[in-house]
Design a protein around this motif. Structure first.
Motif, PDB file in Angstrom:
ATOM      1  N   PHE A   1       7.909   3.393   2.469  1.00 44.51           N
ATOM      2  CA  PHE A   1       6.815   4.240   2.952  1.00 44.51           C
ATOM      3  C   PHE A   1       6.239   3.763   4.285  1.00 44.51           C
ATOM      4  N   CYS A   2       6.078   2.438   4.445  1.00 46.04           N
ATOM      5  CA  CYS A   2       5.387   1.960   5.653  1.00 46.04           C
ATOM      6  C   CYS A   2       6.196   0.949   6.447  1.00 46.04           C
TER       7      CYS A   2
ATOM      8  N   CYS B   1       1.485  -0.790  -0.837  1.00 43.83           N
ATOM      9  CA  CYS B   1       2.504  -1.781  -1.210  1.00 43.83           C
ATOM     10  C   CYS B   1       1.920  -3.189  -1.096  1.00 43.83           C
TER      11      CYS B   1
ATOM     12  N   CYS C   1      -0.671   3.144   2.612  1.00 45.31           N
ATOM     13  CA  CYS C   1       0.340   2.616   1.692  1.00 45.31           C
ATOM     14  C   CYS C   1      -0.277   1.489   0.880  1.00 45.31           C
TER      15      CYS C   1
ATOM     16  N   CYS D   1       9.325  -1.918   2.515  1.00 50.17           N
ATOM     17  CA  CYS D   1       8.684  -0.764   1.873  1.00 50.17           C
ATOM     18  C   CYS D   1       9.183   0.522   2.548  1.00 50.17           C
TER      19      CYS D   1
HETATM   20 ZN    ZN Z   1       4.175   0.131   2.185  1.00 51.03          ZN
END
Ligand code: ZN
Length: 301
Positions: free
Chosen positions: A276-277, A243, A241, A274
């Protein structure tokens, strides 16, 4: 400590370049995603299949800045699954409901199609510095591999065969994950098509092959049995990720001025996570005001 095996993908040409093929083993990436999202076996399997497909489709891109995004939107309990992969073997993704439990299918397999339900698959190919190319199809099965096969035929006019699989252990960790994509070039002979069809009919499943400890190369050797195979590339793959505190600001700006002004007026730190993660970022009212200022300046341009 050395890992038993790590994730990578290969690409190959076969039958005198009438076939191009991709295969990936993505166990570590899918297990890492599972640990980030604390996902149920069904949610892990859906996300893992899409992550595996994303990695191979990332490998179809042209350069390091290119991105491919795959988005499944369904009326089932998983709601939506989104994956973004690049050309360098990096992938990230999430499933909007990581805690879906449904009864298994009669054959004992996870019922991903019911998890996704009816809906659409969107593929966005983002070639750096050009308008992204986006295409949406209606799902034909919800099992993801069949849907991608249909996508390649419909949107990219490329006859393909896609296999994806994720096997989850009783303790909900990932035992194996991966997949393959085999595509026919426009000049492929009937003979090659027939042979490939026979191979695919005989093929059991991706997880069946991977759980025996077979590699992506061996997976393709089974699918492409009887053809000359030339491996043309190999790449390590990762869940990764990108981010950051800075990128989080861009996400906040998409909320719009009115929403951000409200947050500033509340005068409290806000925490953004985030998708995603799961990493958390904190923004002070001063930072929010800064974002608001930039937003208004850009609007005035
Ligand atoms: Zn992330």
């Amino acid at each position: 400590m050395e890992k038993q095996y790590h994730d990578y993908m290969v690409r190959a040409l076969a039958a005198k370049e009438q076939i191009r093929a991709f295969a990936v083993t993505s166990k570590d990436a899918v297990e890492y995603a599972r640990s980030l999202h604390h996902s149920s076996p069904l949610s892990t399997a859906a996300l893992g299949r899409l992550l595996s497909a994303g990695l191979m489709m990332g490998d179809m891109m042209k350069s390091e800045d290119d991105l491919v995004t795959l988005q499944l939107m369904g009326d089932g309990p998983l709601k939506h699954v989104l994956v973004t992969a690049d050309y360098t073997g990096k992938v990230k993704g999430y499933v909007s409901n990581p805690n879906v439990y449904l009864p298994n299918k009669e054959n004992g397999h996870l019922d991903i199609a019911s998890g996704i339900g009816k809906g659409t698959l969107t593929v966005i190919r983002d070639y750096h510095m050009k308008e992204p190319y986006s295409s949406t199809i209606d799902l034909v099965s919800g099992e993801i591999a069949e849907d991608l096969t249909y996508y390649f035929a419909q949107s990219e006019q490329t006859p393909s065969s896609v296999g994806l699989g994720v096997l989850v252990n009783p303790d909900e960790t990932v035992e194996c994950a991966g997949g393959f994509i085999v595509q026919l070039m426009p000049f492929t002979s009937e003979e090659v098509i027939d042979q490939l069809q026979r191979n695919i009919d005989e093929f059991t499943s991706v997880t069946d092959v991977l759980k025996q400890g077979k590699t992506p190369e061996e997976l393709l050797e089974i699918i492409l049995k009887g053809f000359d195979i030339q491996f043309t590339g190999k790449k390590d793959v990762y869940f990764s990720c990108n981010c950051s505190q800075e990128r989080g600001k861009q996400v906040i700006s998409t909320l719009g001025s009115a929403e951000i002004r409200k947050m500033v007026e509340e005068g409290k730190d806000i925490e953004a996570e985030c998708v995603f993660c799961g990493k958390k970022y904190k923004y002070t009212p001063e930072e929010l005001e800064e974002i608001l200022k930039e937003l208004n300046e850009n609007a005035a341009d």
